[in-house]
Enzyme design. Structure first.
Site, PDB file in Angstrom:
ATOM      1  N   ASP A   1       2.883  -6.436   3.414  1.00  0.00           N
ATOM      2  CA  ASP A   1       3.591  -5.336   3.056  1.00  0.00           C
ATOM      3  C   ASP A   1       5.075  -5.358   3.722  1.00  0.00           C
ATOM      4  O   ASP A   1       4.914  -6.110   4.918  1.00  0.00           O
ATOM      5  CB  ASP A   1       3.074  -3.967   3.144  1.00  0.00           C
ATOM      6  CG  ASP A   1       4.047  -2.802   2.943  1.00  0.00           C
ATOM      7  OD1 ASP A   1       4.257  -2.766   1.630  1.00  0.00           O
ATOM      8  OD2 ASP A   1       4.005  -1.740   3.577  1.00  0.00           O
TER       9      ASP A   1
ATOM     10  N   CYS B   1       2.341  -3.969  -1.510  1.00  0.00           N
ATOM     11  CA  CYS B   1       3.520  -3.387  -1.521  1.00  0.00           C
ATOM     12  C   CYS B   1       3.981  -3.616  -3.150  1.00  0.00           C
ATOM     13  O   CYS B   1       4.121  -4.661  -3.534  1.00  0.00           O
ATOM     14  CB  CYS B   1       4.560  -4.075  -0.661  1.00  0.00           C
ATOM     15  SG  CYS B   1       6.245  -3.679  -0.611  1.00  0.00           S
ATOM     16  N   ASN B   2       4.251  -2.278  -3.640  1.00  0.00           N
ATOM     17  CA  ASN B   2       4.710  -2.262  -4.958  1.00  0.00           C
ATOM     18  C   ASN B   2       6.091  -2.949  -5.043  1.00  0.00           C
ATOM     19  O   ASN B   2       6.211  -3.590  -6.029  1.00  0.00           O
ATOM     20  CB  ASN B   2       4.719  -0.772  -5.523  1.00  0.00           C
ATOM     21  CG  ASN B   2       3.330  -0.156  -5.507  1.00  0.00           C
ATOM     22  OD1 ASN B   2       2.804   0.043  -6.436  1.00  0.00           O
ATOM     23  ND2 ASN B   2       3.120   0.255  -4.364  1.00  0.00           N
TER      24      ASN B   2
ATOM     25  N   CYS C   1       3.923   3.766  -4.233  1.00  0.00           N
ATOM     26  CA  CYS C   1       4.506   2.958  -2.953  1.00  0.00           C
ATOM     27  C   CYS C   1       3.320   3.056  -2.037  1.00  0.00           C
ATOM     28  O   CYS C   1       2.788   4.335  -1.858  1.00  0.00           O
ATOM     29  CB  CYS C   1       5.769   3.742  -2.451  1.00  0.00           C
ATOM     30  SG  CYS C   1       6.295   3.189  -0.956  1.00  0.00           S
ATOM     31  N   THR C   2       2.859   1.987  -1.333  1.00  0.00           N
ATOM     32  CA  THR C   2       1.759   2.136  -0.437  1.00  0.00           C
ATOM     33  C   THR C   2       2.035   2.982   0.681  1.00  0.00           C
ATOM     34  O   THR C   2       1.027   3.799   1.128  1.00  0.00           O
ATOM     35  CB  THR C   2       1.401   0.733  -0.064  1.00  0.00           C
ATOM     36  OG1 THR C   2       2.448   0.066   0.730  1.00  0.00           O
ATOM     37  CG2 THR C   2       0.998  -0.274  -1.215  1.00  0.00           C
ATOM     38  N   HIS C   3       3.051   2.994   1.092  1.00  0.00           N
ATOM     39  CA  HIS C   3       3.258   3.995   2.209  1.00  0.00           C
ATOM     40  C   HIS C   3       2.957   5.519   2.183  1.00  0.00           C
ATOM     41  O   HIS C   3       2.398   6.058   2.988  1.00  0.00           O
ATOM     42  CB  HIS C   3       4.757   4.123   2.842  1.00  0.00           C
ATOM     43  CG  HIS C   3       5.252   2.893   3.543  1.00  0.00           C
ATOM     44  ND1 HIS C   3       5.458   1.527   3.063  1.00  0.00           N
ATOM     45  CD2 HIS C   3       5.701   2.638   4.944  1.00  0.00           C
ATOM     46  CE1 HIS C   3       5.857   0.679   3.995  1.00  0.00           C
ATOM     47  NE2 HIS C   3       5.889   1.561   5.092  1.00  0.00           N
TER      48      HIS C   3
HETATM   49  N1  DGL Z   1       5.450  -0.101   0.813  1.00  0.00           N
HETATM   50  C1  DGL Z   1       6.335  -0.587  -0.295  1.00  0.00           C
HETATM   51  C2  DGL Z   1       5.861  -0.220  -1.667  1.00  0.00           C
HETATM   52  O1  DGL Z   1       4.675  -0.032  -1.783  1.00  0.00           O
HETATM   53  C3  DGL Z   1       7.969  -0.142  -0.007  1.00  0.00           C
HETATM   54  C4  DGL Z   1       8.384   0.428   1.288  1.00  0.00           C
HETATM   55  C5  DGL Z   1       9.785  -0.323   1.536  1.00  0.00           C
HETATM   56  O2  DGL Z   1      10.864   0.448   0.853  1.00  0.00           O
HETATM   57  O3  DGL Z   1       9.783  -1.254   2.202  1.00  0.00           O
HETATM   58  O4  DGL Z   1       6.563  -0.127  -2.538  1.00  0.00           O
END
Ligand code: DGL
Length: 349
Positions: free
Chosen positions: A94, A158-159, A270-272
């Site tokens: 990610d 990570c999407n 978004c995984t976060h």
């Molecule tokens: N975690 C990421 C996602 O799933 C994006 C985070 C970032 O902007 O780097 O899209």
């Protein structure tokens, strides 16, 4: 010695002994210049794995070595396949720590595999960057992990990275890649004609990949694309330093009018955001179903691993957390590793 005896002797010299000699020289040289230079090799691998790293490095050295020139042998390659029991881990990747909840579910459901997590701290955040920049960052950092670990499978957790780089990764590497994309399909299935919100980074929301998902699986739904980049930063930088009450207030503020938009389902694209699941749930209200893709991704990973046989040779290793970038590494990454039960291995070299 006669010339015939000399050639006869040379032709029966076991290849492995030549390789063994070359390997010993390189091994000793590396040991002298310090395997400890790579902290991660010490912390996260058994000795044999560390040796494998040394030997794969030795392949590079041997390429330049006079031994190769004189004998025309590919010792590096032979060593790697004949002497080393290779442990091929499953790599989760990610831009930062967002993929950890995906790894968590995989570790609960999959046994007998070694997992490596890589947070691309060097290129974080992805979501506000141009596609070409994201692609370059992913290819560089994930490419490093692929060369380093030779993984059995890679979960691009990570999407943003998945919508931008999956096609390129699949073209370049002969490894199964499991992508993580917004769970539009399962969300739309439960509300065929409802209002659906996709919460994601700006980049994911603007990408054709998402447009196609919506066209193919949520045709009857009204879809609201809602960017929440500030929450990405909150999770990545301030997760441990922000109190529960503060997190709740920030999430509620960032959701703004969406809270009153009568959505039936909100997709965590978004995984976060999964690390703020509770706050998002409470801000959106009980009537809104919060959907993410962990379940589907884990099932897909299990299918892929079943096809590839067991990962037994990794038995006994500790799952590890690496970051990219330069030292010093911020303390919070060690804390994230601890929170998810991973060995913190520092910077991936
Ligand atoms: N975690 C990421 C996602 O799933 C994006 C985070 C970032 O902007 O780097 O899209």
């Amino acid at each position: 010695m006669s010339i015939w005896k000399y050639f006869a002797l040379r032709s029966v010299l076991p290849v492995k002994s030549i390789c063994g000699f070359a390997g010993t020289v390189v091994f000793t040289a590396r040991a002298l210049i310090g395997i400890a230079g790579n902290q991660s090799a010490n912390q996260c691998m058994k000795k044999s794995e560390a040796i494998s790293v040394i030997f794969s490095n030795s392949a590079n050295l041997l390429r330049k070595s006079p031994l190769k020139k004189n004998r025309g042998i590919k010792q590096g390659r032979i060593l790697k396949t004949s002497l080393i029991m290779e442990c091929k881990p499953v790599v989760f990747f990610d831009s930062g720590i967002g993929g950890l909840p995906y790894l968590e579910m995989a570790r609960q459901r999959v046994t007998g595999e070694l997992f490596i997590y890589l947070a691309d701290r060097k290129h974080f955040p992805y979501g506000v960057k141009r596609p070409s920049e994201i692609l370059t960052g992913v290819m560089e950092s994930l490419g490093l992990a692929i060369r380093r670990f030779d993984p059995r499978a890679v979960v691009v957790a990570c999407n943003t990275a998945s919508v931008i780089a999956l096609a390129e990764l699949r073209k370049k590497y002969d490894i199964p890649f499991i992508g993580v994309v917004p769970a539009v399909k399962p969300a739309a299935r439960s509300i065929p004609a409802g209002r659906l919100a996709v919460l994601a980074t700006e980049r994911t929301l603007a990408d054709n990949y998402l447009a196609d998902l919506i066209r193919n699986f949520a045709e009857g739904c009204e879809v609201i694309r809602y960017p929440l980049g500030k929450l990405v930063d909150l999770v990545e930088y301030d997760y441990f330093s922000t109190s529960a009450a503060e997190k709740k207030a920030i999430v509620s503020r960032e959701l703004g009018n969406l809270k009153n938009s009568a959505v039936s389902s909100a997709v965590l694209g978004c995984t976060h955001f999964i690390l703020l699941e509770e706050e998002l749930k409470s801000a959106m209200g009980g009537g809104v179903e919060i959907v993410d893709s962990r379940e589907g991704v884990t099932r897909q990973l299990i299918r892929v691993l079943e096809d590839k046989g067991s990962g037994e040779e990794c038995h006994g290793r500790r799952d590890c957390f690496y970051v990219t970038g330069e030292p010093p590494v911020e303390e919070r990454y060690r804390k994230f590793a601890g929170k998810y039960g991973l060995e913190f291995a520092g910077i991936l070299l």
